[in-house]
Design a protein around this motif. Structure first.
Motif, PDB file in Angstrom:
ATOM      1  N   VAL A 156      22.541 -18.355  -7.584  1.00 22.22           N
ATOM      2  CA  VAL A 156      21.202 -17.810  -7.305  1.00 22.22           C
ATOM      3  C   VAL A 156      20.518 -18.687  -6.266  1.00 22.22           C
ATOM      4  N   LEU A 157      20.003 -18.055  -5.236  1.00 21.99           N
ATOM      5  CA  LEU A 157      19.197 -18.781  -4.259  1.00 21.99           C
ATOM      6  C   LEU A 157      17.761 -18.320  -4.475  1.00 21.99           C
ATOM      7  N   ASP A 158      16.935 -19.195  -5.012  1.00 19.71           N
ATOM      8  CA  ASP A 158      15.564 -18.787  -5.343  1.00 19.71           C
ATOM      9  C   ASP A 158      14.601 -19.239  -4.250  1.00 19.71           C
ATOM     10  N   GLU A 159      13.582 -18.442  -4.005  1.00 19.23           N
ATOM     11  CA  GLU A 159      12.567 -18.745  -2.987  1.00 19.23           C
ATOM     12  C   GLU A 159      13.205 -19.071  -1.646  1.00 19.23           C
ATOM     13  N   ALA A 160      14.052 -18.150  -1.181  1.00 15.77           N
ATOM     14  CA  ALA A 160      14.795 -18.395   0.054  1.00 15.77           C
ATOM     15  C   ALA A 160      13.868 -18.627   1.248  1.00 15.77           C
ATOM     16  N   ASP A 161      12.758 -17.911   1.320  1.00 17.84           N
ATOM     17  CA  ASP A 161      11.859 -18.086   2.466  1.00 17.84           C
ATOM     18  C   ASP A 161      11.310 -19.499   2.515  1.00 17.84           C
ATOM     19  N   ARG A 162      10.947 -20.010   1.336  1.00 17.24           N
ATOM     20  CA  ARG A 162      10.403 -21.364   1.267  1.00 17.24           C
ATOM     21  C   ARG A 162      11.486 -22.401   1.587  1.00 17.24           C
ATOM     22  N   MET A 163      12.677 -22.086   1.137  1.00 16.16           N
ATOM     23  CA  MET A 163      13.808 -22.974   1.384  1.00 16.16           C
ATOM     24  C   MET A 163      13.990 -23.160   2.905  1.00 16.16           C
ATOM     25  N   LEU A 164      13.892 -22.054   3.634  1.00 14.64           N
ATOM     26  CA  LEU A 164      14.066 -22.134   5.081  1.00 14.64           C
ATOM     27  C   LEU A 164      12.868 -22.827   5.729  1.00 14.64           C
ATOM     28  N   ASP A 165      11.664 -22.514   5.252  1.00 14.13           N
ATOM     29  CA  ASP A 165      10.455 -23.184   5.777  1.00 14.13           C
ATOM     30  C   ASP A 165      10.572 -24.689   5.638  1.00 14.13           C
ATOM     31  N   MET A 166      11.192 -25.128   4.565  1.00 12.95           N
ATOM     32  CA  MET A 166      11.250 -26.556   4.300  1.00 12.95           C
ATOM     33  C   MET A 166      12.443 -27.219   4.993  1.00 12.95           C
ATOM     34  N   GLY A 167      13.142 -26.448   5.798  1.00 20.27           N
ATOM     35  CA  GLY A 167      14.213 -27.015   6.607  1.00 20.27           C
ATOM     36  C   GLY A 167      15.537 -27.178   5.870  1.00 20.27           C
ATOM     37  N   PHE A 168      15.755 -26.392   4.811  1.00 21.43           N
ATOM     38  CA  PHE A 168      16.989 -26.542   4.034  1.00 21.43           C
ATOM     39  C   PHE A 168      18.114 -25.613   4.484  1.00 21.43           C
TER      40      PHE A 168
END
Ligand code: AMP
Length: 407
Positions: A156-168
């Motif tokens: 499960v990849l949760d909060e994908a948009d935030r993950m990308l925003d945070m540079g992950f």
């Protein structure tokens, strides 16, 4: 109105029983849509914010599958992997899954940065059924050979948009490349910008799509208001607002860590006991602030956008945007902290003249005119310097378009 009950979704009896004990009477819309699809084994693209019940939407089918397939986890490995962007969210998902699966003999653990790794390494030694992790620490432990990823069957990849925003993004791509290709994959995101769509296309296989609120539409139950106010009057205005006892459990948002820390101090000095939550605080200080807020010892939490992700506190009565976010999607995330799981909530923005462009962007995004509580909407200012730079850009564009050769 007809409402489905949990025992119609196909979940194992003991999960349904636990939900009854938790006083979950009916599935939330995302649970009702996603659970049957996930039990069939489909990949899933879920467009949903925190507060919609998405943790149970993905967690219950995973618990169901893992308890049916009676395999034991291999050493250092996990059967289910859930990636979340922040430590707070990771801990919270871990706790929720433990509650939902408390009658099942499954081993759980969570790994995240900001704390020593020894306990985490120890908890992975015999292998676990469910691992909740932040990307950075997971890769760290993988690289040190404390974790294996080749037995994962549920991802499960949760909060994908935030993950990308945070540079992950690179960490996430690396982790996905280490997983077995035969697996069930779920991606959840509150918003669907292009990079998330690209990532979803890459990692999901024939996904079913479920969406509980159209992209970037704030939960309907949040009452939104704005006060137009001079910047220097914001603090006294906030103090006045917070003295009203109806403001019982409030998250105040600032744009920077520094501002969050200072504002919490200033409010406390004015007699309004506040705590701050931001990335410069140690993990234990953040946990402590959150606990004080959750227990009601402190009614006001001053937070930045990133630190607030995944905060799971029920009954937040008000969200106050002391400073408007630069990214309009963050507004949606912020106000989603109130009105959780069907309760009503209230979001108030304090907007000064310099923030008008952000405010306009927010209104455009949510396609709603936010009601004015006080003040008059000022004109957006364009300083002479801004005007000059706009003219310069236009000139440059003209010149470069002249240079273009048409074949
Ligand atoms: P989540 O979006 O997963 O963070 O869940 C938000 C909150 O809703 C959590 O406090 C859950 O405990 C609660 N919740 C989730 N599903 C239900 C349900 N079906 N009925 C009542 N509360 C729920």
């Amino acid at each position: 109105m007809h409402r489905t009950s949990f025992d119609r979704l196909g979940l194992a009896d003991r999960i349904v029983q636990t939900l009854k004990e938790q006083k979950y009477e009916h599935p939330t819309p995302i649970q009702e849509q996603a659970i049957p699809l996930l039990l069939e084994g489909s990949d899933l693209l879920g467009i949903a914010q925190t507060g919609t019940g998405k943790t149970a939407a993905f967690g219950l089918p995973i618990l169901h599958h893992l308890s049916m397939e009676k395999r034991r986890p291999a050493a250092k490995s996990s059967r289910a992997l859930i990636l979340a962007p922040t430590r707070e969210l990771t801990i919270q998902i871990g706790v929720a899954l433990k509650v939902y699966g408390r009658d099942m003999p499954l081993r759980h653990t969570a790994v995240f940065g900001g704390v020593g790794q020894n306990t985490q390494v120890r908890s992975m030694r015999r292998g676990v059924d469910i691992l909740v992790a932040t990307p950075g620490r997971l890769l760290d432990l993988f690289n040190q050979k404390h974790i294996r990823l080749d037995f994962v069957t549920h991802f499960v990849l949760d909060e994908a948009d935030r993950m990308l925003d945070m540079g992950f993004i690179h960490d996430v791509q690396k982790i996905t490349s280490l997983l077995p290709s035969r697996r069930q994959t779920l991606l959840f995101s509150a918003t669907m910008p292009q990079p998330v769509i690209r990532l979803a296309n890459k990692i999901l296989h024939n996904p079913k799509k479920v969406s509980v609120a159209p992209t970037a539409t704030p939960v309907k139950t949040v009452e939104q208001k704005v006060m137009f106010i001079d910047r220097e009057k914001k603090r006294s205005c906030l103090v006045r607002i917070l003295q009203d006892p109806a403001f019982d459990r409030v998250i105040v948002f600032t744009r920077t860590k520094h501002k969050a820390a200072r504002l919490a101090e200033q409010l406390t000095k004015s007699g309004i006991k506040s705590e701050s939550l931001h990335g410069d605080k140690s993990q234990s200080a953040r946990q402590r602030a959150l606990e004080l807020f959750k227990s009601g010892d402190v009614a006001i939490l001053v937070a930045t956008d990133i630190a607030s992700r995944g905060i799971d506190v029920d009954d937040v009565t008000h969200v106050i945007n002391y400073e408007l976010p630069m990214v309009p999607e963050d507004y949606v995330h912020r106000i989603g902290r109130t009105a959780r799981a069907g309760a009503s909530g209230f979001a108030l923005s304090l907007c000064d003249q310099s923030e008008i462009p952000h405010f306009t962007k927010i209104e455009n995004l949510i396609k709603t005119k936010i009601e004015i509580l006080e003040g008059e909407r000022p004109q957006a200012i364009t300083t002479k310097r801004q005007e000059k730079s706009i003219k310069k850009k236009r000139k440059k564009k003209k010149r470069s378009s002249k240079k273009t050769v048409n074949f």
